[in-house]
Design an enzyme around this catalytic site. Sequence first.
Site, PDB file in Angstrom:
ATOM      1  N   SER A  61      37.152 -29.505  -6.617  1.00  0.00           N
ATOM      2  CA  SER A  61      38.364 -30.288  -6.888  1.00  0.00           C
ATOM      3  C   SER A  61      38.345 -31.603  -6.124  1.00  0.00           C
ATOM      4  O   SER A  61      37.722 -31.716  -5.069  1.00  0.00           O
ATOM      5  CB  SER A  61      39.610 -29.499  -6.471  1.00  0.00           C
ATOM      6  OG  SER A  61      39.657 -28.255  -7.122  1.00  0.00           O
TER       7      SER A  61
HETATM    8  N1  SAM Z   1      38.104 -24.202  -4.802  1.00  0.00           N
HETATM    9  C1  SAM Z   1      36.852 -24.678  -5.320  1.00  0.00           C
HETATM   10  C2  SAM Z   1      36.118 -25.577  -4.379  1.00  0.00           C
HETATM   11  O1  SAM Z   1      36.649 -25.863  -3.294  1.00  0.00           O
HETATM   12  O2  SAM Z   1      35.001 -25.964  -4.728  1.00  0.00           O
HETATM   13  C3  SAM Z   1      37.013 -25.330  -6.667  1.00  0.00           C
HETATM   14  C4  SAM Z   1      36.968 -24.323  -7.719  1.00  0.00           C
HETATM   15  S1  SAM Z   1      36.749 -24.737  -9.378  1.00  0.00           S
HETATM   16  C5  SAM Z   1      37.901 -26.018  -9.703  1.00  0.00           C
HETATM   17  C6  SAM Z   1      37.511 -23.242 -10.048  1.00  0.00           C
HETATM   18  C7  SAM Z   1      36.701 -21.987  -9.832  1.00  0.00           C
HETATM   19  O3  SAM Z   1      37.473 -20.882 -10.292  1.00  0.00           O
HETATM   20  C8  SAM Z   1      35.388 -21.945 -10.603  1.00  0.00           C
HETATM   21  O4  SAM Z   1      34.322 -21.746  -9.721  1.00  0.00           O
HETATM   22  C9  SAM Z   1      35.563 -20.749 -11.545  1.00  0.00           C
HETATM   23  O5  SAM Z   1      34.361 -20.034 -11.792  1.00  0.00           O
HETATM   24  C10 SAM Z   1      36.573 -19.908 -10.779  1.00  0.00           C
HETATM   25  N2  SAM Z   1      37.334 -18.940 -11.560  1.00  0.00           N
HETATM   26  C11 SAM Z   1      37.803 -19.028 -12.837  1.00  0.00           C
HETATM   27  N3  SAM Z   1      38.448 -17.899 -13.179  1.00  0.00           N
HETATM   28  C12 SAM Z   1      38.398 -17.066 -12.099  1.00  0.00           C
HETATM   29  C13 SAM Z   1      38.883 -15.754 -11.828  1.00  0.00           C
HETATM   30  N4  SAM Z   1      39.567 -15.032 -12.739  1.00  0.00           N
HETATM   31  N5  SAM Z   1      38.654 -15.218 -10.607  1.00  0.00           N
HETATM   32  C14 SAM Z   1      37.955 -15.910  -9.667  1.00  0.00           C
HETATM   33  N6  SAM Z   1      37.456 -17.146  -9.870  1.00  0.00           N
HETATM   34  C15 SAM Z   1      37.684 -17.731 -11.062  1.00  0.00           C
END
Ligand code: SAM
Length: 213
Positions: A61
Amino acid sequence: MNRFEKERVEMAELLRQRGIRNESLLKAMMNVEREQFVLPAFMNRAYDDSALPIAHGQTISQPYTVAFQTEQLRVGKDSKILEIGTGSGYQAAVLAEMGCRVFTIERLMELHLEARKLLEKLGYHVAARCGDGTIGWKEYAPYDGIIVTAAAPDVPQPLLEQLADGGRLVIPVGNLDAQSIRVITRVGERFESQDAEGFKFVPLIGKEGWKQR
Ligand code: SAM
């Protein structure tokens, strides 16, 4: 001061100008080496105020979004925080740097393993697991704060149930093109909520999120 340290200070200044007031958060973001969490090809842009690609079509993000969501959590030292969507591990590192006890869940195994390895290498003590974060992590509930870093169609009920009294859930809610960040505070058995518009996240995929196509 090396190049990245200088860029971290400038990033914090920009975040201040954009309205971020929490000094312990700004200090944490000045300490966490964001360049370690981006793909090598994007290292030069690690401190741009924009989201950047990571593996598997996911993103780290943008700094303002990380700061906005974290500020809305209103964490204190020792707050117990659950993060859904570990991604690169950067958000978890910021929370750990602020003194929080961090639990984080990522659905994609490769990202989970990479982030866990990096967080360990950098000395951050974070409990990380691979799984569907839409159902939370019941074993360690309740949490003082839950931060979701992917976009949900609706607020997953299990996350509300795993919030401590007075705890806050910060979650992007909307359609796949645009979302509001919803901040929900638990007051006994009631939930108070407010929305801030104008954000865009990758989808939250799972039992209580979007279904995988
Ligand atoms: N917080 C992260 C960082 O600091 O890099 C950014 C994360 S990215 C915007 C969103 C993440 O959520 C992705 O890696 C995606 O695979 C994960 N995601 C999507 N659905 C999910 C779920 N049901 N449970 C856990 N992770 C999930």
